[in-house]
Design a protein around this motif. Sequence first.
Motif, mmCIF file in Angstrom:
data_model
loop_
_atom_site.group_PDB
_atom_site.id
_atom_site.type_symbol
_atom_site.label_atom_id
_atom_site.label_comp_id
_atom_site.label_asym_id
_atom_site.label_seq_id
_atom_site.Cartn_x
_atom_site.Cartn_y
_atom_site.Cartn_z
ATOM 1 N N ARG A 137 0.831 -1.209 0.000
ATOM 2 C CA ARG A 137 0.000 0.000 0.000
ATOM 3 C C ARG A 137 0.860 1.250 0.000
ATOM 4 N N TYR A 150 -2.292 3.072 -13.925
ATOM 5 C CA TYR A 150 -2.407 4.521 -13.974
ATOM 6 C C TYR A 150 -1.515 5.097 -12.872
ATOM 7 N N GLN A 208 -1.261 8.609 -10.370
ATOM 8 C CA GLN A 208 -2.024 9.770 -9.907
ATOM 9 C C GLN A 208 -1.192 10.576 -8.927
ATOM 10 N N GLN A 212 -4.584 15.675 -9.077
ATOM 11 C CA GLN A 212 -4.709 15.370 -10.505
ATOM 12 C C GLN A 212 -5.533 14.112 -10.712
ATOM 13 N N GLY A 213 -5.998 13.949 -11.933
ATOM 14 C CA GLY A 213 -6.687 12.720 -12.266
ATOM 15 C C GLY A 213 -5.700 11.611 -12.594
ATOM 16 N N PRO A 214 -6.177 10.373 -12.623
ATOM 17 C CA PRO A 214 -5.293 9.267 -12.997
ATOM 18 C C PRO A 214 -4.766 9.453 -14.421
ATOM 19 N N PHE A 262 -2.954 7.613 -17.620
ATOM 20 C CA PHE A 262 -2.759 6.287 -18.196
ATOM 21 C C PHE A 262 -1.273 6.000 -18.398
ATOM 22 N N LEU A 304 -1.961 3.308 -9.489
ATOM 23 C CA LEU A 304 -3.251 2.619 -9.447
ATOM 24 C C LEU A 304 -3.304 1.519 -10.492
ATOM 25 N N LEU A 307 -14.059 0.117 -15.283
ATOM 26 C CA LEU A 307 -12.792 -0.230 -14.655
ATOM 27 C C LEU A 307 -13.009 -0.418 -13.162
ATOM 28 N N PHE A 347 -10.937 -0.392 -9.844
ATOM 29 C CA PHE A 347 -9.631 0.054 -9.357
ATOM 30 C C PHE A 347 -9.281 -0.582 -8.023
ATOM 31 N N GLY A 348 -7.987 -0.792 -7.826
ATOM 32 C CA GLY A 348 -7.474 -1.111 -6.515
ATOM 33 C C GLY A 348 -7.285 0.170 -5.713
ATOM 34 N N SER A 349 -6.810 0.025 -4.482
ATOM 35 C CA SER A 349 -6.610 1.197 -3.626
ATOM 36 C C SER A 349 -5.278 1.885 -3.868
#
Lengths: 109, 115
Positions: free
Chosen positions: B9, B35, B37, B41-43, B45, B91, B104, B106-108
């Motif tokens: 983590r 991704y 992040q 900001q946004g994720p 790619f 991510l 999608l 997503f994981g943490s």
Amino acid sequence: GENVEQHPSTLSVQEGDSAVIKCTYSDSASNYFPWYKQELGKGPQLIIDIRSNVGEKKDQRIAVTLNKTAKHFSLHITETQPEDSAVYFCAASMDKIIFGKGTRLHILP
Amino acid sequence: DTGVSQNPRHKITKRGQNVTFRCDPISEHNRLYWYRQTLGQGPEFLTYFQNEAQLEKSRLLSDRFSAERPKGSFSTLEIQRTEQGDSAMYLCASSPGTGANEKLFFGSGTQLSVL
């Protein structure tokens, strides 16, 4: 490549009021427009999506609209509740999902 | 828990060290995405896999970054000779089908701090 602009970056609304987040995209070939919600310490989670053959979609208190001609799409949340406080991301996709920079939504008591 | 799992983590490393992150997608999901992040900001790619094949890599992914998905199951993302600019949340996401425009999961994320 695709570029997604999102505004506002921060939005505060009174509990019970509506919230609107707007996005624009650059690639007219994009045909899928999802919205994700991200809470602190977690990954983004899909809340609603819309495809290019549809102009509007609604799911309970959440609705999305899409204007392909103008390359605009919007998220509308009605009757906001404290648990709606989070960061919201719009995205656009033709072959991979490209995200906007996010809107931090605060629901005021 | 049948969601996307990412380990570790949190990772703190010194500049110049190599780090490796692992992602376990939802079972039988065909596509796996990475991704990045940064704060506010946004994720962004980075790359994605269709089963074991890496189909696209972003220009953001320098030669110091490599990703694998052996046998089309879990994936690893390795960063060599880390730099302070690599500090970010990494991510992983998976999707069930073979098409591009799907939900999608997503994981943490793995939070990387390069000192």
